[in-house]
Design an enzyme around this catalytic site. Structure first.
Site, PDB file in Angstrom:
ATOM      1  CD  GLU A 162       0.079  -2.007  -0.283  1.00 23.21           C
ATOM      2  OE1 GLU A 162      -1.002  -1.828  -0.492  1.00 23.21           O
ATOM      3  OE2 GLU A 162       0.530  -2.875   0.627  1.00 23.21           O
ATOM      4  CD  GLU A 218      -3.958  -0.013   1.833  1.00 21.75           C
ATOM      5  OE1 GLU A 218      -4.637  -0.539   0.621  1.00 21.75           O
ATOM      6  OE2 GLU A 218      -2.864  -0.340   2.176  1.00 21.75           O
ATOM      7  CG  ASN A 219      -3.969   4.906  -3.461  1.00 18.69           C
ATOM      8  OD1 ASN A 219      -2.804   4.213  -3.221  1.00 18.69           O
ATOM      9  ND2 ASN A 219      -4.859   4.642  -4.182  1.00 18.69           N
ATOM     10  CD  GLU A 275      -8.786  -1.484  -0.212  1.00 15.86           C
ATOM     11  OE1 GLU A 275      -7.801  -0.933   0.061  1.00 15.86           O
ATOM     12  OE2 GLU A 275      -8.961  -2.777  -0.749  1.00 15.86           O
TER      13      GLU A 275
HETATM   14  N1  TRP Z   1      -3.281  -2.805  -0.058  1.00 14.73           N
HETATM   15  C1  TRP Z   1      -4.323  -3.392  -0.825  1.00 14.73           C
HETATM   16  C2  TRP Z   1      -5.293  -4.002  -0.091  1.00 14.73           C
HETATM   17  O1  TRP Z   1      -5.390  -5.019   0.246  1.00 14.73           O
HETATM   18  C3  TRP Z   1      -3.763  -4.497  -2.009  1.00 14.73           C
HETATM   19  C4  TRP Z   1      -3.258  -3.913  -3.428  1.00 14.73           C
HETATM   20  C5  TRP Z   1      -3.801  -3.030  -4.053  1.00 14.73           C
HETATM   21  C6  TRP Z   1      -1.810  -4.135  -4.028  1.00 14.73           C
HETATM   22  N2  TRP Z   1      -3.151  -3.042  -5.255  1.00 14.73           N
HETATM   23  C7  TRP Z   1      -2.064  -3.697  -5.369  1.00 14.73           C
HETATM   24  C8  TRP Z   1      -1.000  -5.094  -3.554  1.00 14.73           C
HETATM   25  C9  TRP Z   1      -0.967  -3.968  -6.092  1.00 14.73           C
HETATM   26  C10 TRP Z   1       0.187  -5.275  -4.525  1.00 14.73           C
HETATM   27  C11 TRP Z   1      -0.140  -4.557  -5.614  1.00 14.73           C
HETATM   28  O2  TRP Z   1      -6.218  -3.369   0.008  1.00 14.73           O
HETATM   29 ZN    ZN Z   2      -5.685  -4.446   2.415  1.00 12.17          ZN
END
Ligand code: TRP
Ligand code: ZN
Length: 898
Positions: free
Chosen positions: A125, A268-269, A302
């Site tokens: 992400e 959150e993969n 997550e």
């Molecule tokens: N989706 C993640 C969260 O908020 C955020 C995140 C994790 C993220 N690593 C990242 C966003 C790297 C941008 C780049 O739980």
């Molecule tokens: Zn998040």
């Protein structure tokens, strides 16, 4: 490869993809220098485009393509702006195979596939998957994934990816393999793999549905004794989501992996959450109460994404708050529910609001102001902001307030009924909440409510009350406005839920009756302000009431209420709403800070009045209040919060003056309440066996505040007993909260014993990276005094333990400095020169990290001279670098734009 990222991406220009990718079979031959990736995709032309033969444009970045085949036949391809362009494709579904290579070891951006501590990890992400293989790297393209990993067995004994492991075994040349299948279609940003030498704590749980699940927390072998809290938090999150929202885990296996090089908190993969070690590892000896709380919140966050983000995901990145705002709301609620007592819930709410006002309000007032659902971006990574996350959570919270707790749960159910398995928009979410609650206060004004998604800036709410003694009526007039923000000069009124109570002079809650309203007269009401100005009249009141407005911080606005000192004191002493009690105290402190800053210009010494000191003393002595709540009440508003309030009043900010004034007040509270601080210390210092629960952590927080005050006062009086006690506690403490609290008391007071205590602490924890981070931060956030803190930071940047390559370590020193106004905003500009150097240095290594640090001068325009001009120069120096990343360029050019 050209990046093409300096162009502006616009929300309006969304269009569906010309092709879908329905399934992917990925194979990895993992090697740090050169990893081979083979991707076999089932591709389907989007029927909406039928007729035209669209080219397929696949995203790719820093990877090398070696072969492309369609249905088993090699085809020609071209690269255009980094994209792989394929033409003359079949009009029927076809198989596309791409071979490419990448270099994980060279990937210092920590985005895509990279190495850390001798293992392989991914972060996809928002747009990292394109750094692994060519793909339609956009969240509305969802595919099922099958993943084969091959790697050296000895170096990488653990091979993980999303879903379930269906096969594994040995290969020639000391290698082995594993095959993972994830049955849930997902966007590629949720893909993950891990290949490393790790150990795991595991636990089996049975969910409400009767299904059995395996939970695992993977860490490096020395860290197993720090995984219990994360596992407990995960189990608690599972139970909570079932109980509160009826949402169960949809996976046989749920894994958390800790990695020490990570740009954000966690990711959150699907089925394979990857975490910054900071938000997994915790034991009493190395983690503080705050760390324990953060672990619980992030593990919950997550995990909750599995439904709000993964099962229902975002159509495009402008909808980011669809998953982030909602998931932050959910993790905040989780923490509150875990905390239990009403008072502990209020403490969590206060902490969240303090954070929101300090960071998000400043963001909304500065050059990076953007709506919760942004309209454009250059680098999407720059929009993982407090606005999207925390203000987004407030927007969800307001909806929940308007439809009620049960109504919100119904809305969530409808949301999943409608959109499970889809990629949707913020509108879809709001519509579902509203449709499930047609008779609520939300439904009739949904369109106006949604301005919260579209309009940036923090609304101001003015409140004024008038009591009509003859008619025993009280009329409250609320009006709203919102300042212009970049790209938005005019705003339409927001829908603002205002929770209200009325108190009499003795602090008793008054029944609230409307003219002609129902007989019911509750002591709290929810008003909805939706016009520029509205009046609300309450009847049958014997005297002028004291309004308790915006209880629980019912909307993310700046309230301008012009309450009298007496009103504030009444609220501080008696309000049944704990948030507003705290807020009244902050207001009293704030007014004094602001007045003293202004008076400083006439050379007046900042002096706290007896009324304020007496009020604080009464609170400190009030044993009926939880320790955690007293700790919050006795803490003055932060320097940056004071700065923003000055800006609102049109005053140029001199961080040095604010610092001097606040420090003087702190010293006066330390001196005037000396005996009380000592009594509090005696009562709370011994906390016994460690437990991270709200009551115990509150006691530790108050004890640490008491000790800080006592050591601070010793610096004035010359007393050596309290610094000696603090030093002793640094040595003897049985948990990190107490130890760090004592060390912090010495460092913050610039006590002589701070130096030996710091040295001792470093020696004791030299092998605990997360503790050494604290050691750096503590020194960088100490109250500035004659430039010694800044000098220390510069020296620490040369310390053998310091490195800008590890984000946690870089943040522990550099972000910490940027958050220490008096140390950073120096009249001689040295803070800015250092900042510019570091932004440029880090940008060459890790642009996401550099862009975060670059935000440190967002508010330069609010500064008084000479800082203002010096900050502008520093920004210009960064902007002048020709090879700046799009990420940092976006930040500095917005900061410099008129
Ligand atoms: N989706 C993640 C969260 O908020 C955020 C995140 C994790 C993220 N690593 C990242 C966003 C790297 C941008 C780049 O739980
Ligand atoms: Zn998040």
């Amino acid at each position: 490869m050209r990046e093409g990222t300096e162009t502006l991406v616009r929300r309006e220009l969304y269009s569906a993809p010309a092709y879908w990718i329905r399934s992917v079979d990925l194979s990895f031959d993992l090697d740090p220098i050169k990893t081979l990736v083979i991707s076999r995709m089932q591709v389907e032309p989007n029927s909406a485009f039928a007729g035209h033969h669209e080219a397929l444009r696949l995203d790719g970045e820093d990877i090398t393509v070696t072969r492309v085949q369609v249905n088993g036949q090699s085809i020609s391809f071209r690269l255009e702006n980094g994209q792989l362009v394929l033409e003359n494709l079949p009009s029927e579904p076809f198989q596309l195979e791409i071979r490419n290579t990448c270099s994980p070891e060279k990937n210092t951006r920590l985005n895509g596939l990279y190495t850390s501590g001798g293992g392989f990890f991914t972060q996809c992400e928002a747009q990292g998957f394109r750094r692994i293989t060519f793909f339609l790297d956009r969240p509305d393209v969802m595919a099922t994934f099958k993943v084969t990993l091959r790697a050296n067995k000895q170096s990488y004994p653990v091979l993980l990816s999303n879903g379930n492991k269906v096969e594994s075994g040995d290969l020639d040349h000391g290698r082995h393999y594993a095959v993972w299948v994830d049955p849930h279609p997902k966007p590629c940003y949720l893909f993950a793999l891990v290949a490393a030498n790790l150990v795991c704590r595991e636990q089996r749980v049975v969910s409400r549905t009767g299904k059995d699940h395996l939970l695992q927390v993977y860490v490096r072998s020395g860290d197993l004794d720090k995984t219990e809290h994360a596992m407990q938090s995960l189990v608690a999150a599972l139970i909570w989501d079932e109980a509160r929202f009826g949402l169960s885990l949809d996976l046989e296996r749920f894994m958390i992996v800790a990695v020490s090089d990570f740009n954000m908190g966690a990711m959150e993969n699907k089925g394979l959450n990857i975490f910054n070690t900071k938000f997994v590892l915790a034991n009493p000896a190395t983690a503080t109460d705050v760390d324990f709380g953060n672990v619980e919140a992030v593990v919950g966050h997550e995990y909750f994404h599995n439904w709000t983000g993964n099962r229902v995901t975002c159509r495009d990145w402008f909808q980011l708050s669809l998953k982030e705002g909602l998931t932050v709301y959910r993790d905040q609620e989780f923490t509150q529910d875990m905390a239990g007592s009403p008072s502990a819930r209020a403490v969590k709410r206060i902490e969240d609001v303090r954070q929101l006002r300090q960071i998000q309000f400043a963001e909304d007032a500065g050059p990076m102001a953007h709506p919760v659902r942004p309209d454009s971006y250059q680098a999407i990574d720059n929009f993982y902001t407090s606005t999207v996350y925390e203000k987004g959570a407030e927007v969800v919270r307001m909806m929940a307030t308007l439809v009620g707790r049960a109504g919100f749960a119904r809305g969530m159910t409808l949301y999943f009924e409608r959109f499970d398995g889809q990629a949707v928009t913020c509108d879809d979410f709001a519509q579902a909440i509203s449709d499930a609650n047609p008779d609520s206060a939300l439904a009739p004004r949904l369109e106006a409510f949604k301005r919260w998604y579209a309009q940036s800036g923090t609304p101001r709410v003015q409140a004024s009350g008038e009591y009509d003694a003859d008619n025993r009526r009280y009329t409250l007039t609320l009006s709203q406005s919102c300042p212009a923000t970049p790209g938005q000069s005019e705003k339409q009124p927001f829908v603002i839920p205002v929770a209200l109570g009325l108190l009499d002079r003795e602090g008793r809650a008054l029944p609230m009756q409307f003219v002609g309203g129902p007989l019911a007269s509750p002591t709290e009401r929810l008003l909805v302000l939706e016009e520029a100005s509205q009046s609300f009249t309450f009847i049958n009141l014997d005297s002028a009431p004291v309004p308790s407005l915006l209880r629980g911080f019912s909307a993310p606005v700046i309230l301008q209420a012009q309450a009298s000192q007496d009103d504030l004191l009444t609220l501080l002493r008696h309000d049944s709403d704990a948030f507003n009690r705290w807020e009244a105290g902050q207001q009293l402190g704030l007014e004094r800070l602001l007045a003293a800053v202004q008076a400083d210009q006439n050379g007046e010494e900042p002096t706290l009045d007896a009324a304020f000191i007496d009020a604080m003393q009464a609170l400190l002595r009030d044993e009926s209040l939880d320790a955690a709540f007293r700790e919050l009440l006795l803490t003055l508003p932060s320097e940056s919060y004071v700065a923003e309030r000055l800006v609102e009043r049109g005053v140029a900010v001199d961080p040095q003056t604010i610092h001097r004034v606040r420090d003087a007040f702190r010293a006066q509270l330390a001196q005037a309440l000396h005996a009380d601080w000592a009594a509090v210390w005696d009562k709370h210092a011994q906390t016994g066996g460690y437990s991270p629960d709200a009551i115990s952590s509150g006691r530790r927080a108050l004890a640490n505040l008491a000790l800080a005050n006592l050591v601070l006062d010793a610096a004035r009086s010359g007393d050596t007993v309290w610094p000696g006690r603090a030093y002793q506690r640094c040595k003897d403490a049985t948990n990190m909260t107490d130890r760090l609290g004592a060390l912090s008391a010495l460092v913050q007071a610039h006590a002589e014993l701070a130096e030996p205590a710091l040295a001792r602490f470093h020696a004791q924890f030299r092998d605990e990276a997360l503790v050494i981070d604290k050691w750096f931060t503590l020194q960088a956030t100490a109250p500035e005094s004659n430039g010694r803190v800044f000098a220390r930071v510069k020296a620490l940047a040369q310390h053998p333990d310091f490195s800008v390559k590890n984000p946690n370590r870089a943040r522990s020193l550099l972000m910490a400095l940027a958050q220490n106004p008096a140390a950073f905003h120096r009249a001689d500009a040295a803070g800015y020169v250092f900042w510019a150097e570091k932004v440029i240095e880090i940008d060459a290594i890790n642009r996401q990290l550099a862009a975060r640090l670059a935000r440190g001068l967002d508010r330069w325009r609010t500064l008084a001279e000479p800082q203002r001009g010096a900050a502008q120069e520093a920004l210009q120096r960064v902007a002048a670098k020709p090879d700046l990343s799009a990420d940092v360029r976006e930040i500095v050019s917005r900061a410099l734009a008129a």
